[in-house]
Design an enzyme around this catalytic site. Structure first.
Site, PDB file in Angstrom:
ATOM      1  N   GLY A   1      -0.429   4.565  -1.515  1.00 22.20           N
ATOM      2  CA  GLY A   1      -1.675   5.129  -1.001  1.00 22.20           C
ATOM      3  C   GLY A   1      -1.480   6.415  -0.213  1.00 22.20           C
TER       4      GLY A   1
ATOM      5  N   TYR B   1     -15.655  -4.189   7.425  1.00 15.87           N
ATOM      6  CA  TYR B   1     -14.283  -3.665   7.301  1.00 15.87           C
ATOM      7  C   TYR B   1     -13.546  -3.777   8.640  1.00 15.87           C
ATOM      8  CZ  TYR B   1     -10.764   0.135   7.120  1.00 15.87           C
ATOM      9  OH  TYR B   1      -9.627   0.888   7.213  1.00 15.87           O
TER      10      TYR B   1
ATOM     11  N   LYS C   1     -10.247  -6.334   9.564  1.00 17.42           N
ATOM     12  CA  LYS C   1      -8.946  -5.829  10.035  1.00 17.42           C
ATOM     13  C   LYS C   1      -8.623  -6.357  11.431  1.00 17.42           C
ATOM     14  CE  LYS C   1      -7.205  -2.967   7.313  1.00 17.42           C
ATOM     15  NZ  LYS C   1      -6.048  -2.097   7.284  1.00 17.42           N
TER      16      LYS C   1
ATOM     17  N   ASN D   1      -9.247   8.138  12.374  1.00 18.55           N
ATOM     18  CA  ASN D   1      -9.458   8.706  11.030  1.00 18.55           C
ATOM     19  C   ASN D   1      -8.304   9.643  10.668  1.00 18.55           C
ATOM     20  OD1 ASN D   1     -11.994   7.711  11.914  1.00 18.55           O
ATOM     21  ND2 ASN D   1     -13.030   8.969  10.395  1.00 18.55           N
TER      22      ASN D   1
ATOM     23  N   HIS E   1     -13.704   9.903   2.773  1.00 16.39           N
ATOM     24  CA  HIS E   1     -13.964  10.046   4.203  1.00 16.39           C
ATOM     25  C   HIS E   1     -14.472  11.468   4.432  1.00 16.39           C
ATOM     26  CE1 HIS E   1     -10.998   6.668   4.339  1.00 16.39           C
ATOM     27  NE2 HIS E   1     -11.840   6.235   5.252  1.00 16.39           N
TER      28      HIS E   1
ATOM     29  N   GLY F   1       0.821  -1.226   0.000  1.00 14.39           N
ATOM     30  CA  GLY F   1       0.000   0.000   0.000  1.00 14.39           C
ATOM     31  C   GLY F   1       0.844   1.259   0.000  1.00 14.39           C
TER      32      GLY F   1
HETATM   33  N1  LIG Z   1      -7.300   6.714   5.643  1.00 16.60           N
HETATM   34  C1  LIG Z   1      -7.726   6.600   6.903  1.00 16.60           C
HETATM   35  O1  LIG Z   1      -8.418   7.476   7.459  1.00 16.60           O
HETATM   36  C2  LIG Z   1      -7.341   5.384   7.706  1.00 16.60           C
HETATM   37  C3  LIG Z   1      -7.715   5.331   9.064  1.00 16.60           C
HETATM   38  C4  LIG Z   1      -7.371   4.211   9.798  1.00 16.60           C
HETATM   39  C5  LIG Z   1      -6.680   3.162   9.212  1.00 16.60           C
HETATM   40  N2  LIG Z   1      -6.338   3.246   7.899  1.00 16.60           N
HETATM   41  C6  LIG Z   1      -5.607   2.122   7.301  1.00 16.60           C
HETATM   42  O2  LIG Z   1      -4.402   2.636   6.755  1.00 16.60           O
HETATM   43  C7  LIG Z   1      -4.024   1.876   5.614  1.00 16.60           C
HETATM   44  C8  LIG Z   1      -3.769   2.790   4.442  1.00 16.60           C
HETATM   45  O3  LIG Z   1      -4.971   3.466   4.100  1.00 16.60           O
HETATM   46  P1  LIG Z   1      -5.000   4.569   2.949  1.00 16.60           P
HETATM   47  O4  LIG Z   1      -6.027   5.565   3.348  1.00 16.60           O
HETATM   48  O5  LIG Z   1      -3.621   4.992   2.636  1.00 16.60           O
HETATM   49  O6  LIG Z   1      -5.577   3.725   1.711  1.00 16.60           O
HETATM   50  P2  LIG Z   1      -5.567   4.106   0.158  1.00 16.60           P
HETATM   51  O7  LIG Z   1      -5.117   5.492  -0.083  1.00 16.60           O
HETATM   52  O8  LIG Z   1      -6.898   3.677  -0.365  1.00 16.60           O
HETATM   53  O9  LIG Z   1      -4.442   3.148  -0.436  1.00 16.60           O
HETATM   54  C9  LIG Z   1      -4.662   1.796  -0.544  1.00 16.60           C
HETATM   55  C10 LIG Z   1      -3.360   1.133  -0.906  1.00 16.60           C
HETATM   56  O10 LIG Z   1      -3.575  -0.276  -0.861  1.00 16.60           O
HETATM   57  C11 LIG Z   1      -3.114  -0.845  -2.060  1.00 16.60           C
HETATM   58  N3  LIG Z   1      -4.001  -1.953  -2.425  1.00 16.60           N
HETATM   59  C12 LIG Z   1      -5.357  -1.934  -2.478  1.00 16.60           C
HETATM   60  N4  LIG Z   1      -5.814  -3.108  -2.890  1.00 16.60           N
HETATM   61  C13 LIG Z   1      -4.721  -3.887  -3.117  1.00 16.60           C
HETATM   62  C14 LIG Z   1      -4.541  -5.212  -3.591  1.00 16.60           C
HETATM   63  N5  LIG Z   1      -5.580  -5.999  -3.892  1.00 16.60           N
HETATM   64  N6  LIG Z   1      -3.282  -5.682  -3.712  1.00 16.60           N
HETATM   65  C15 LIG Z   1      -2.217  -4.906  -3.405  1.00 16.60           C
HETATM   66  N7  LIG Z   1      -2.319  -3.650  -2.957  1.00 16.60           N
HETATM   67  C16 LIG Z   1      -3.562  -3.150  -2.821  1.00 16.60           C
HETATM   68  C17 LIG Z   1      -3.162   0.247  -3.122  1.00 16.60           C
HETATM   69  O11 LIG Z   1      -2.162  -0.042  -4.074  1.00 16.60           O
HETATM   70  P3  LIG Z   1      -2.293   0.345  -5.642  1.00 16.60           P
HETATM   71  O12 LIG Z   1      -2.340   1.850  -5.689  1.00 16.60           O
HETATM   72  O13 LIG Z   1      -1.090  -0.233  -6.255  1.00 16.60           O
HETATM   73  O14 LIG Z   1      -3.596  -0.269  -6.116  1.00 16.60           O
HETATM   74  C18 LIG Z   1      -2.848   1.488  -2.297  1.00 16.60           C
HETATM   75  O15 LIG Z   1      -1.461   1.682  -2.225  1.00 16.60           O
HETATM   76  C19 LIG Z   1      -5.137   0.869   5.397  1.00 16.60           C
HETATM   77  O16 LIG Z   1      -4.747  -0.342   5.968  1.00 16.60           O
HETATM   78  C20 LIG Z   1      -6.310   1.461   6.130  1.00 16.60           C
HETATM   79  O17 LIG Z   1      -7.207   0.471   6.556  1.00 16.60           O
HETATM   80  C21 LIG Z   1      -6.642   4.328   7.133  1.00 16.60           C
END
Ligand SMILES: NC(=O)c1ccc[n+]([C@@H]2O[C@H](COP(=O)([O-])OP(=O)(O)OC[C@H]3O[C@@H](n4cnc5c(N)ncnc54)[C@H](OP(=O)(O)O)[C@@H]3O)[C@@H](O)[C@H]2O)c1
Length: 313
Positions: A15, A138, A142, A167, A183, A12
């Site tokens: 992301g 979800y 996790k 968040n 979000h 990820g």
């Molecule tokens: N954003 C929040 O507010 C928040 C809060 C709490 C926890 N989190 C956790 O933090 C982490 C990062 O979140 P984020 O907001 O950065 O997410 P994001 O921007 O949606 O990025 C998702 C990432 O996961 C990769 N990914 C998705 N599906 C995949 C697959 N099938 N195989 C391989 N890679 C895959 C994507 O890679 P590609 O671009 O190569 O597809 C991308 O790099 C997650 O675990 C999320 O649950 C986020």
């Protein structure tokens, strides 16, 4: 400072959170990073994960990859959110253990907490109830990563830790580009900006504005994750947050003022509010690996809005 050049796999990495985590690792002197994309290794496919470990065997893994989004996305895609996150976590953690990875940093979520957890949310209350229905698939997918981490630690002595970020907000949030996934903060910024620019007559927001939320600036979260990778080796999950709670209504007025929109807000009470309150107790992270969020909320929102506006021009 530990900067030995061991290979670190960051899933990820492209992301919203992944990029600041990679930047933070670079800042601290780590240069041997493996940051595969989903088009090469689809982590929901166990055969791809096996192939990944045949190509490279990392010594550390930071597992950020996820299928995630805001409340609307959770309501529309509960099955994929459950399947994808469960599959990615289970197989990646299993192959990490089988391939002798030294340390696995699992990224969980505040959505794993029970709906009515006493505020502030303490880690020991994580199992005292069922999560808010709107994000349960979800949150529970996790949460299984935590159970698996503890089972592997107990049976095999595998060093897997689990962090629970609140968040996040900041520049490059995927929700700015993909409305369906947004979000609350990118959703509000985009809506208020559009209305301010005369592209929409009013702003309509989900629910009645009464729930509370806590937000952590994404670069602070990245610092916390890297610090935990370096300094935390415990069995207990650890909250990662700012410890500051704000109601959705107050947040809306804050962003409205910041954007400079002077029109109406309509609350769509036919849409769910989501979890009633969210605010983390952040003492464990501070005690175990010295993490304390440093970006003030106004400063972080300002940086986020400035970044968003540069995308519009
Ligand atoms: N954003 C929040 O507010 C928040 C809060 C709490 C926890 N989190 C956790 O933090 C982490 C990062 O979140 P984020 O907001 O950065 O997410 P994001 O921007 O949606 O990025 C998702 C990432 O996961 C990769 N990914 C998705 N599906 C995949 C697959 N099938 N195989 C391989 N890679 C895959 C994507 O890679 P590609 O671009 O190569 O597809 C991308 O790099 C997650 O675990 C999320 O649950 C986020």
């Amino acid at each position: 400072m530990e900067t030995e050049d061991k290979l670190i796999l960051i899933t990820g990495a492209s992301g919203f959170l992944g990029r600041p985590v990679v930047n933070e690792l670079h800042k601290k002197g780590y240069s041997n990073l493996f940051t595969p994309r989903s088009r090469t290794y689809d982590l929901t496919n166990p055969a791809h994960i096996k192939r990944l470990f045949e190509t490279e065997v990392p010594e550390k893994v930071i597992h950020l990859a996820a299928n995630a989004g805001g409340i609307g996305y959770n309501l529309a895609h509960p099955a994929e959110l459950l399947d994808d996150n469960l599959l990615m976590g289970t197989h990646l953690l299993r192959e990490s253990m089988l391939n002798g990875v030294e340390k696995f940093v699992g990224i969980g979520t505040i959505c794993s907490y029970p709906r009515d957890t006493p505020v502030p949310f303490r880690e020991e209350n994580l199992w005292k109830g069922y999560p808010e229905e709107t994000n349960a698939p979800y949150g529970l997918a996790k949460k299984m990563l935590l159970v698996q981490s503890q089972a592997y630690r107990d049976q095999f002595g595998f060093n897997a830790i689990h962090l629970l970020p609140v968040n996040l907000y900041g520049p490059r949030d995927r929700g700015f580009q993909e409305e369906e996934r947004a979000h609350v903060i990118p959703d509000m910024i985009r809506k208020f900006q559009k209305a301010r620019d005369g592209l929409d007559a009013k702003v309509t927001l989900f629910g009645d504005g009464s729930p509370t939320r806590e937000f952590l600036y994404v670069e602070d979260a990245a610092e916390g994750i890297v610090s935990a990778m370096e300094n935390y080796n415990g069995r207990a999950p650890v909250n990662l947050g700012s410890g500051k709670e704000i109601s959705i209504r107050d947040l809306a007025y804050k962003i409205k003022n910041l954007v400079g929109y002077y029109g109406k807000i309509e609350w769509d009470t036919s849409k769910p509010n989501g979890q009633p309150r969210r605010c983390l107790d952040t003492t464990l992270a501070e005690r175990e690996f010295g993490f304390k969020a440093k970006t003030g909320f106004d400063e972080g929102l300002d940086k986020t809005l400035r970044w968003y506006r540069t995308q519009l021009t």
